[in-house]
Design a protein around this motif. Structure first.
Motif, PDB file in Angstrom:
ATOM      1  N   UNK A  59       0.847  -1.192   0.000  1.00 23.50           N
ATOM      2  CA  UNK A  59       0.000   0.000   0.000  1.00 23.50           C
ATOM      3  C   UNK A  59       0.881   1.241   0.000  1.00 23.50           C
ATOM      4  N   UNK A 138     -13.599   6.909  -2.326  1.00 22.93           N
ATOM      5  CA  UNK A 138     -13.135   8.240  -1.965  1.00 22.93           C
ATOM      6  C   UNK A 138     -12.394   8.192  -0.637  1.00 22.93           C
ATOM      7  N   UNK A 140     -10.954  10.799   2.667  1.00 19.99           N
ATOM      8  CA  UNK A 140     -11.247  12.095   3.274  1.00 19.99           C
ATOM      9  C   UNK A 140     -10.091  13.067   3.055  1.00 19.99           C
TER      10      UNK A 140
ATOM     11  N   UNK B  61     -12.470   2.751   3.932  1.00 21.15           N
ATOM     12  CA  UNK B  61     -11.840   4.005   4.336  1.00 21.15           C
ATOM     13  C   UNK B  61     -12.635   4.636   5.488  1.00 21.15           C
ATOM     14  N   UNK B  62     -11.919   4.978   6.565  1.00 24.05           N
ATOM     15  CA  UNK B  62     -12.577   5.643   7.703  1.00 24.05           C
ATOM     16  C   UNK B  62     -13.207   6.954   7.245  1.00 24.05           C
ATOM     17  N   UNK B  63     -14.407   7.205   7.716  1.00 22.84           N
ATOM     18  CA  UNK B  63     -15.098   8.436   7.349  1.00 22.84           C
ATOM     19  C   UNK B  63     -15.876   8.312   6.056  1.00 22.84           C
ATOM     20  N   UNK B  64     -15.617   7.230   5.307  1.00 18.44           N
ATOM     21  CA  UNK B  64     -16.351   6.982   4.066  1.00 18.44           C
ATOM     22  C   UNK B  64     -17.184   5.704   4.226  1.00 18.44           C
ATOM     23  N   UNK B  65     -16.495   4.612   4.621  1.00 13.88           N
ATOM     24  CA  UNK B  65     -17.180   3.320   4.767  1.00 13.88           C
ATOM     25  C   UNK B  65     -17.518   2.970   6.204  1.00 13.88           C
ATOM     26  N   UNK B 144      -7.312   2.977   6.996  1.00 10.29           N
ATOM     27  CA  UNK B 144      -7.700   2.420   5.704  1.00 10.29           C
ATOM     28  C   UNK B 144      -7.369   0.928   5.724  1.00 10.29           C
TER      29      UNK B 144
END
Lengths: 348, 348
Positions: A59, A138, A140, B61-65, B144
């Protein structure tokens, strides 16, 4: 009338997730006969008729692994693929497929992702691999790229970190430290740019080391060369974190020791001159710089005749028993313990 | 003396990247005979004696998922694995291995990652898969998680999105909309908590829908059941983005149309009552809510006797020719075009 400076920028949300994947991957062609189904279903379907499969993943995180102020997106896409393929080759395997997942913030327009994928496609084309899946979502804040690479190897040919024996020769491909010094030059130019944005950097004397940083290559050619030479390494690893750290991995996994000779470490003249300019010790750079993506391997002594005259290889030391420990033999012929001070993503 | 409230928190940098991976994965056992080498080399080595391999990848992703204010890390680790396995099962394949890459900011202590990996291990154990690789790095902000799942299927048994034919029956496992309504309840409680942190939420009436959101399961059992019933679906997909979007994928890939019957869509009573409480239309939730991780598939009419009495399956419509389009037949028996308004990570 106010000029629209963003007239060529397309908002990602306008395409939607599926439209985006379709758009970015529409030029990707299938090159491997083992790829039965690539992008476009719940999962890719692969069929290997024989041998073993190798799987590796890496990653890359913006602000940790790359800085977009000097890393062009096309190069980043290329590098994200290459660093994973390097791990496949380090198993003595042939890379065949990758999946690519990206998380991007809204500040990236479609055209930026097209650049990123152009780099991915260039690498896929050059290394003859298929992009068979991925996820686009997406974030943040910055850009995150997660790649998984798949390869194939005949069962008897896989090379692990754990097979080295005392008296084996320690060999490295190419030269070391260039990617790290390229990064130092780029970081310096970034600081100059911050002070005076009109200053045009003169990078003529640094082309090799900057290319090693921005556009590294994975040593697919070395795997093929070893095959042609009928040399099967006893252990192998790729150099992503610095020579020192990788030698210690080989020793630890193989339960042996090692003597590494400082005067044998291969350095490009541009690395030596740039180290002098920056007043950094070139051995320290080679030992701990990282991102070389060269292959470090051990061979039994009987294979020495097959590799000794080859300009792609440098014998840099030999393996010892575990009790002897791991040492650097300096130019002054003193023996000092090896330390892993390599790049650590968690300390940055 | 100032009390150290963080006395049980270990800084990630103290372990280093390799120490961290070793620590987090030390309890992982190898369960699959196809796993020759798991974590600990440049790549994992797998050996499948026959059939095809499926590969799928997903990034969370934190804040998205996910929102860590109500998603426990253990559940998050579990869910990250499950959502990938769901894609493997949607190919009619058996999941065998995963790789897990994470990027974390320094605000996460070691103990938080131990929780995350405990969830990963629980899922790996329950679904009988091996964690064979991964990458651990730092992020500049949130958490993530990128997972790649690998599975295996006999060549003749892989089920694609593209095989549905007109007159095939459209079938779904389980019930729909619960995960979305669970999320609505959790979001509401979060707002209440912000106003009054001493308020204890009463979630007794929402246990099923909250579990569906926080601890979804992949329908491995359905793949096994279909095999026992000797039913091979003509097409299949998992429901991650909402029923409507997934039906449209099957139709698009198979070049056909579809009639979906509103009154046939399976809903849990808790979904219906919570929809009434939130004044949301339950059909809209089932069509567009997403995160159900049920399997949506088509079967030829001759397979109807094999599935009709089974409580795991609901026939919700049938496939038509492409020119007929994709429609929802409402309870009032009007036909309206299906729209994909499903969850889109790029719009959030």
């Amino acid at each position: 009338m106010i000029e629209d400076k963003n007239q060529n920028k397309t908002d990602l949300a306008a395409l939607g997730e599926f439209g985006l994947i379709d758009h970015l991957t529409k030029n990707f062609t299938i090159k491997q006969t083992s790829t039965i189904k690539g992008i476009g279903d719940d999962a890719a379907v692969l069929e290997f008729n024989k041998g073993q499969i190798v799987v590796t993943t890496d990653m890359l995180v913006e602000g940790v692994h790359f800085d977009l102020s000097y890393m062009p997106l096309k190069h980043l896409g290329y590098k994200a693929i290459v660093v994973n393929l390097s791990d496949v080759y380090a198993m003595n395997a042939q890379a065949t497929q990758v999946t690519v997942s990206i998380a991007v913030s809204n500040r990236f327009p479609l055209e930026a992702l097209e650049e990123l994928y152009a780099g991915i496609e260039t690498a896929a084309s050059l290394y003859n691999i298929d992009v068979v899946g991925g996820d686009t979502t997406s974030s943040t804040t910055g850009l995150i790229i997660s790649v998984t690479a798949i390869g194939t190897v005949d069962s008897e040919n896989a090379v692990y970190r754990s097979g080295a024996k005392p008296n084996d020769l320690l060999v490295v491909s190419g030269d070391l430290g260039a990617a790290y010094m390229g990064l130092q030059v780029l970081e310096r130019e970034k600081e100059v740019f911050k002070v005076n944005p009109n200053n045009q950097p003169d990078l003529d004397g640094y082309t090799y080391i900057i290319e090693r940083q921005l556009k590294p290559e994975a040593r697919k050619d070395i795997i093929e060369l070893l095959k042609d030479l009928e040399v099967k390494p006893t252990s192998m690893i790729d150099i992503s974190d610095g020579l020192s750290s990788e030698i210690m991995h080989l020793c630890k996994h193989s339960n042996i020791g090692c003597d590494l000779y400082e005067d044998k470490i291969p350095l490009d003249p541009q690395v030596i001159s740039t180290c002098e300019e920056f007043n950094i010790d070139s051995t320290t750079v080679a030992l701990n710089g990282g991102e070389d993506y060269e292959l470090l391997f051990t061979v039994s002594q009987e294979d020495f005749p097959n590799i000794k005259a080859n300009p792609n290889f440098t014998v840099i030391g030999f393996m010892k028993d575990e009790a002897s420990g791991m040492h650097l033999i300096t130019r002054a012929e003193t023996s000092i313990p090896l330390k892993a001070q390599g790049w650590n993503a968690l300390n940055n």
